[in-house]
Motif scaffolding. Structure first.
Motif, PDB file in Angstrom:
ATOM      1  N   LEU A 154     -23.515  -2.201 -62.356  1.00 20.03           N
ATOM      2  CA  LEU A 154     -23.467  -1.471 -63.616  1.00 20.03           C
ATOM      3  C   LEU A 154     -23.110  -0.007 -63.374  1.00 20.03           C
ATOM      4  O   LEU A 154     -22.266   0.571 -64.072  1.00 20.03           O
ATOM      5  CB  LEU A 154     -24.813  -1.604 -64.325  1.00 20.03           C
ATOM      6  CG  LEU A 154     -24.965  -0.964 -65.703  1.00 20.03           C
ATOM      7  CD1 LEU A 154     -24.017  -1.571 -66.705  1.00 20.03           C
ATOM      8  CD2 LEU A 154     -26.415  -1.115 -66.180  1.00 20.03           C
ATOM      9  N   LEU A 157     -19.390   0.271 -62.372  1.00 17.63           N
ATOM     10  CA  LEU A 157     -18.469   0.076 -63.489  1.00 17.63           C
ATOM     11  C   LEU A 157     -18.487   1.261 -64.445  1.00 17.63           C
ATOM     12  O   LEU A 157     -17.443   1.648 -64.989  1.00 17.63           O
ATOM     13  CB  LEU A 157     -18.803  -1.221 -64.225  1.00 17.63           C
ATOM     14  CG  LEU A 157     -18.548  -2.500 -63.418  1.00 17.63           C
ATOM     15  CD1 LEU A 157     -19.024  -3.719 -64.188  1.00 17.63           C
ATOM     16  CD2 LEU A 157     -17.074  -2.644 -63.051  1.00 17.63           C
ATOM     17  N   LYS A 158     -19.655   1.856 -64.650  1.00 19.81           N
ATOM     18  CA  LYS A 158     -19.711   3.065 -65.484  1.00 19.81           C
ATOM     19  C   LYS A 158     -18.892   4.185 -64.857  1.00 19.81           C
ATOM     20  O   LYS A 158     -18.184   4.928 -65.555  1.00 19.81           O
ATOM     21  CB  LYS A 158     -21.161   3.504 -65.679  1.00 19.81           C
ATOM     22  CG  LYS A 158     -21.956   2.641 -66.634  1.00 19.81           C
ATOM     23  CD  LYS A 158     -23.379   3.178 -66.796  1.00 19.81           C
ATOM     24  CE  LYS A 158     -24.163   2.371 -67.824  1.00 19.81           C
ATOM     25  NZ  LYS A 158     -25.552   2.872 -67.977  1.00 19.81           N
ATOM     26  N   ILE A 170     -19.766   1.041 -71.820  1.00 17.18           N
ATOM     27  CA  ILE A 170     -20.505   0.088 -70.997  1.00 17.18           C
ATOM     28  C   ILE A 170     -21.975   0.111 -71.415  1.00 17.18           C
ATOM     29  O   ILE A 170     -22.623   1.157 -71.377  1.00 17.18           O
ATOM     30  CB  ILE A 170     -20.391   0.427 -69.503  1.00 17.18           C
ATOM     31  CG1 ILE A 170     -18.919   0.473 -69.058  1.00 17.18           C
ATOM     32  CG2 ILE A 170     -21.186  -0.566 -68.674  1.00 17.18           C
ATOM     33  CD1 ILE A 170     -18.246  -0.862 -69.024  1.00 17.18           C
TER      34      ILE A 170
END
Length: 281
Positions: A154, A157-158, A170
């Motif tokens: 996470l 991806l952010k 996101i």
């Protein structure tokens, strides 16, 4: 619900929706849906006009001797579950449709992938970033929802979205657990009866570690205490890592002066189980 296998067909449909002013939500998955996946779909459904759920076991994020060929699957059951949660499209492409034979373009965020799972699985997050970026280009989402069980993913991806100016919000969704505390995972299906009975000790150990950190115990002692806990409560398990890191930069900390993330990975038979807890001090 429409099942689409061709990436170009998905992109054409989603571009049409965007041109109509509709807000698209995306939930990327590798299938074999459990209640954690379904919670992501329900959250995304609240935030969009059209919901795309992808089902793709991405070969690029599996290393040598990992479980690509044996990863659990249930296309018929997954399709029914996605439709019941309001998906407008289930995107289920074959591997050859997502990667050309001479595919040569990769995306990675190496600074956030040095520790935790990235240290154990060196090509994993490169594969994750690349396939998620491709899904963003195809589905054109305004919002994408991911589970916090994969906290490092996470965070990566952010950062990817921020650094590349990708217009996607996101959203992280809290970990969904069994009644006994075990974090839901498709790989839980690999656990034997004995392993499954012991596995809730992972969550219990993390809760005890969090209490010790909040009580002022230093990081090194808290990590040693958790290792001793797992040695006693999970004798059939093998610890990949026990780390306390900055929750955004994903680097180990030696002192706690703000929020920290305690994260673990435990191998139990065929399964590799990960879990984490955010500790607010």
């Amino acid at each position: 619900m429409n099942v689409i296998t061709d990436p170009k067909a998905l992109q054409a449909q989603c571009l049409t929706w965007r041109n109509e002013g509709l807000r698209i939500g995306l939930v990327p998955t590798m299938g074999y849906f459990h209640d954690g996946h379904l919670a992501l779909m329900e959250r995304a459904r609240e935030l969009c006009d059209k919901l795309v759920v992808s089902l793709f076991v991405n070969p690029a994020q599996f290393g040598e001797n990992e479980d690509l060929d044996s990863y659990p699957h249930d296309m018929e059951g997954d399709s029914a579950k996605a439709e019941a949660r309001g998906a407008d499209v289930l995107f289920a492409p074959p591997a050859g449709a997502m990667y050309e034979p001479d595919h040569a373009t990769w995306i990675e965020v190496p600074e956030l992938g040095k520790h935790l799972c990235g240290a154990q699985r060196p090509v994993h997050f490169r594969g994750v970033c690349t396939v998620v970026a491709k899904l963003f280009m195809l589905a054109q989402p305004a919002v994408a929802v991911f589970g916090q069980k994969d906290w490092q993913q996470l965070a990566i991806l952010k950062r990817m979205v921020r650094d590349l100016n990708i217009p996607v919000e996101i959203i992280g969704h809290e970990i969904v657990r069994e009644a006994d505390g075990l974090a839901l995972s498709s790989r839980n299906a690999y656990l034997t009866q004995e392993e499954r009975a012991a596995a809730p000790a992972i969550r219990k150990g993390l809760l005890e570690l969090a209490d010790r950190i909040r009580a002022g115990e230093d990081v090194a002692a808290a990590k040693r205490g958790l290792a001793e806990n797992f040695a006693a409560s999970l004798p059939m398990g093998e610890v990949d890592y026990i780390e306390i890191v900055d929750p955004e930069r994903i680097v180990p900390v030696e002192e706690v002066d703000g929020p920290v993330l305690a994260a673990v990975a435990i191998r139990m038979g065929r399964a590799r189980l990960i879990d984490n807890i955010l500790i607010e001090v």
